[in-house]
Design an enzyme around this catalytic site. Sequence first.
Site, short mmCIF file in Angstrom:
data_model
loop_
_atom_site.label_atom_id
_atom_site.label_comp_id
_atom_site.label_asym_id
_atom_site.label_seq_id
_atom_site.Cartn_x
_atom_site.Cartn_y
_atom_site.Cartn_z
N TYR A 134 9.67 -27.16 -6.65
CA TYR A 134 8.30 -26.63 -6.55
C TYR A 134 7.54 -27.34 -5.43
N ASP A 193 4.12 -7.77 -5.65
CA ASP A 193 4.86 -9.00 -5.92
C ASP A 193 4.95 -9.79 -4.61
N LEU A 194 4.80 -11.10 -4.72
CA LEU A 194 4.82 -11.93 -3.51
C LEU A 194 6.16 -11.88 -2.78
N GLY A 198 -2.15 -13.93 -8.15
CA GLY A 198 -2.19 -14.87 -9.28
C GLY A 198 -3.40 -14.64 -10.16
N LYS A 244 5.96 -25.77 -1.99
CA LYS A 244 4.53 -25.86 -1.64
C LYS A 244 4.35 -26.47 -0.25
N ALA A 298 2.11 -17.96 -7.75
CA ALA A 298 3.24 -18.91 -7.57
C ALA A 298 3.97 -19.03 -8.89
N ARG A 356 -5.50 -23.11 -19.52
CA ARG A 356 -4.27 -23.68 -18.98
C ARG A 356 -3.07 -23.14 -19.77
N GLU A 407 1.26 -32.04 -5.84
CA GLU A 407 2.69 -32.25 -6.09
C GLU A 407 3.44 -32.48 -4.76
N LEU A 458 -3.14 -17.41 -4.81
CA LEU A 458 -2.94 -18.31 -5.94
C LEU A 458 -1.62 -18.04 -6.66
N SER A 504 -0.81 -28.10 -3.14
CA SER A 504 -0.80 -28.91 -4.37
C SER A 504 -0.57 -30.39 -4.11
P1 NAP Z 1 -0.65 -20.21 -13.19
O1 NAP Z 1 -1.61 -20.15 -14.33
O2 NAP Z 1 0.77 -20.58 -13.46
O3 NAP Z 1 -0.68 -18.78 -12.47
C1 NAP Z 1 0.30 -18.41 -11.54
C2 NAP Z 1 0.06 -16.97 -11.14
O4 NAP Z 1 1.07 -16.58 -10.20
C3 NAP Z 1 0.16 -15.98 -12.31
O5 NAP Z 1 -0.88 -15.05 -12.19
C4 NAP Z 1 1.50 -15.32 -12.09
O6 NAP Z 1 1.57 -13.99 -12.58
C5 NAP Z 1 1.54 -15.28 -10.57
N1 NAP Z 1 2.88 -15.01 -10.05
C6 NAP Z 1 4.05 -15.61 -10.41
N2 NAP Z 1 5.07 -15.06 -9.74
C7 NAP Z 1 4.55 -14.09 -8.94
C8 NAP Z 1 5.12 -13.17 -8.03
N3 NAP Z 1 6.44 -13.11 -7.80
N4 NAP Z 1 4.28 -12.32 -7.38
C9 NAP Z 1 2.94 -12.35 -7.61
N5 NAP Z 1 2.35 -13.21 -8.47
C10 NAP Z 1 3.15 -14.06 -9.14
O7 NAP Z 1 -1.18 -21.20 -12.06
P2 NAP Z 1 -2.66 -21.82 -11.84
O8 NAP Z 1 -2.74 -23.10 -12.60
O9 NAP Z 1 -3.68 -20.78 -12.01
O10 NAP Z 1 -2.56 -22.24 -10.31
C11 NAP Z 1 -2.91 -21.32 -9.27
C12 NAP Z 1 -2.22 -21.74 -7.99
O11 NAP Z 1 -2.60 -23.06 -7.66
C13 NAP Z 1 -0.69 -21.77 -8.05
O12 NAP Z 1 -0.22 -21.42 -6.77
C14 NAP Z 1 -0.36 -23.23 -8.34
O13 NAP Z 1 0.92 -23.54 -7.86
C15 NAP Z 1 -1.45 -23.91 -7.54
N6 NAP Z 1 -1.89 -25.22 -8.02
C16 NAP Z 1 -2.26 -25.38 -9.32
C17 NAP Z 1 -2.72 -26.62 -9.72
C18 NAP Z 1 -3.17 -26.84 -11.15
O14 NAP Z 1 -3.30 -28.00 -11.53
N7 NAP Z 1 -3.47 -25.80 -11.90
C19 NAP Z 1 -2.81 -27.68 -8.81
C20 NAP Z 1 -2.43 -27.45 -7.50
C21 NAP Z 1 -1.99 -26.21 -7.09
P3 NAP Z 1 2.31 -13.58 -13.95
O15 NAP Z 1 1.23 -13.57 -15.00
O16 NAP Z 1 2.81 -12.23 -13.66
O17 NAP Z 1 3.36 -14.59 -14.22
O1 G4F Z 2 1.31 -30.83 -16.96
P1 G4F Z 2 2.49 -30.96 -16.07
O2 G4F Z 2 3.64 -30.06 -16.34
O3 G4F Z 2 1.92 -30.82 -14.61
P2 G4F Z 2 2.50 -31.27 -13.17
O4 G4F Z 2 3.97 -31.43 -13.19
O5 G4F Z 2 1.70 -32.44 -12.71
O6 G4F Z 2 2.16 -29.99 -12.28
C1 G4F Z 2 0.88 -29.35 -12.33
O7 G4F Z 2 0.05 -29.96 -11.39
C2 G4F Z 2 0.46 -29.78 -10.01
C3 G4F Z 2 -0.57 -30.51 -9.15
O8 G4F Z 2 -0.18 -31.85 -8.97
C4 G4F Z 2 0.50 -28.30 -9.72
F1 G4F Z 2 0.82 -28.11 -8.42
C5 G4F Z 2 1.52 -27.63 -10.63
O9 G4F Z 2 1.54 -26.23 -10.38
C6 G4F Z 2 1.10 -27.87 -12.07
O10 G4F Z 2 -0.12 -27.19 -12.29
O11 G4F Z 2 3.05 -32.46 -16.13
C7 G4F Z 2 2.20 -33.55 -15.91
C8 G4F Z 2 2.93 -34.84 -16.27
C9 G4F Z 2 4.31 -34.98 -15.62
O12 G4F Z 2 4.45 -36.28 -15.15
C10 G4F Z 2 5.30 -34.73 -16.76
O13 G4F Z 2 6.54 -35.41 -16.62
O14 G4F Z 2 3.16 -34.85 -17.69
C11 G4F Z 2 4.49 -35.30 -17.92
N1 G4F Z 2 4.93 -34.82 -19.22
C12 G4F Z 2 5.30 -35.62 -20.26
N2 G4F Z 2 5.68 -34.88 -21.31
C13 G4F Z 2 5.08 -33.54 -19.61
C14 G4F Z 2 5.56 -33.58 -20.92
N3 G4F Z 2 4.84 -32.39 -18.97
C15 G4F Z 2 5.05 -31.22 -19.63
N4 G4F Z 2 4.78 -30.05 -19.01
N5 G4F Z 2 5.55 -31.21 -20.92
C16 G4F Z 2 5.81 -32.35 -21.60
O15 G4F Z 2 6.25 -32.33 -22.74
#
Ligand code: NAP
Ligand code: G4F
Length: 328
Positions: free
Chosen positions: A153, A58-59, A10, A157, A82, A188, A131, A80, A129
């Site tokens: 999702y 690839d994962l 990731g 997780k 996903a 982001r 989530e 990371l 997560s």
């Molecule tokens: P992100 O920006 O969506 O990055 C996801 C990464 O996964 C990208 O580099 C993507 O690569 C890679 N990926 C997707 N499919 C793959 C595959 N088949 N094989 C290998 N790599 C692959 O996510 P992030 O916000 O940095 O989050 C990092 C991790 O933390 C994720 O696992 C996410 O679910 C978890 N997480 C995030 C949050 C949050 O709030 N950000 C909270 C809790 C957990 P490509 O560029 O090729 O698509």
């Molecule tokens: O920004 P979101 O898409 O994030 P969400 O669903 O909380 O997921 C993120 O956080 C997780 C950790 O809890 C990670 F595991 C996951 O990978 C990701 O990084 O949505 C946040 C909230 C939701 O309740 C959604 O229904 O915002 C609400 N929302 C309202 N309008 C929207 C929108 N979300 C998105 N993406 N787009 C909208 O227009």
Amino acid sequence: MSMPSALITGITGQDGLYLAELLLEKGYDVHGLIRGQNNPRRELVEKVVPDVRLHNGDLTDLSSLMRAMRDSQPDEVYNLGAISFVAYSWENAFVTSDVTGMGVLNMLEAVRLHAGDDPSSIRFYQASSSEMFGKVQQVPQSESTLLWPRSPYGVSKVYGHYMTINYRESYGMHASSGILFNHESPRRGPEFVTRKISQAVARIHLGQQDSMALGNLDAQRDWGYAGDYVEAMWRMLQQDEADDYVIATGETHSIRDFLDLAFAHVGIDDWTKHVTQDPRFMRPAEVELLIGDASKARDQLGWAPTVSFPELVAMMVDSDIAAVKAGW
Ligand code: NAP
Ligand code: G4F
């Protein structure tokens, strides 16, 4: 002593870039897994962290992960990678389960097989997560809160989370799971609500857009800054024993709160004429409230967030204003 080495899956994502920067600063030899035959984000990684060595893989492809392990010889692996967009996971439940769920098993197997006789010799971090808490059974949520995922999702997780614990218990692996609450930044992805808002507010402020369409405005999230959260990942792998930790700010805010601060930052007090609600952005099942109790991380890792919610919103809006002005 030779420098420690780390493999990040990731690497092209938000967290991958921040973590790579952190580990390079700490003197690590950093490797990243990159997928696809012509990944459009390769260029960004090569520009931001040119010292990272990239490996194709690839994962969903265990042999590619084994090859990446052989070529990087890591002391630490940060998983990371996903499919991380919750809304997308309903439309593509199988591929989400394959990458976000089974991908964890593949990575654990690659680490275990590569480590040979001493599975604990390579430290493993799994990106779990908040989530997973879904329809929350306790407020605030901690490491012992019952998991009740609400999306494909979230279910994927949970699978990866328990598989990580199982490999720790079965093989004595140093495998830790970080249950991270939402964390955001100027990096982001634009599909997530915070960045969608910060980009739209920047364009509205500069007269390039008039309104934006959102879904549920009442959901509440515990939003922190991604730069703080990758520090917690690293601290987990420096512990003598592997464990699971909630990483969160302990504050929750609604989408409306985010809109209030983002628009106020550009001098707009009433945002209602700039925001519409569109059923396309509503989810089949919503996670209504997330708020984390990170006291274990504070006590055992000495970790605490450094960026407040208003600072985070301002940072994202300012960054997008600069980007729009620069024509990015
Ligand atoms: P992100 O920006 O969506 O990055 C996801 C990464 O996964 C990208 O580099 C993507 O690569 C890679 N990926 C997707 N499919 C793959 C595959 N088949 N094989 C290998 N790599 C692959 O996510 P992030 O916000 O940095 O989050 C990092 C991790 O933390 C994720 O696992 C996410 O679910 C978890 N997480 C995030 C949050 C949050 O709030 N950000 C909270 C809790 C957990 P490509 O560029 O090729 O698509
Ligand atoms: O920004 P979101 O898409 O994030 P969400 O669903 O909380 O997921 C993120 O956080 C997780 C950790 O809890 C990670 F595991 C996951 O990978 C990701 O990084 O949505 C946040 C909230 C939701 O309740 C959604 O229904 O915002 C609400 N929302 C309202 N309008 C929207 C929108 N979300 C998105 N993406 N787009 C909208 O227009």
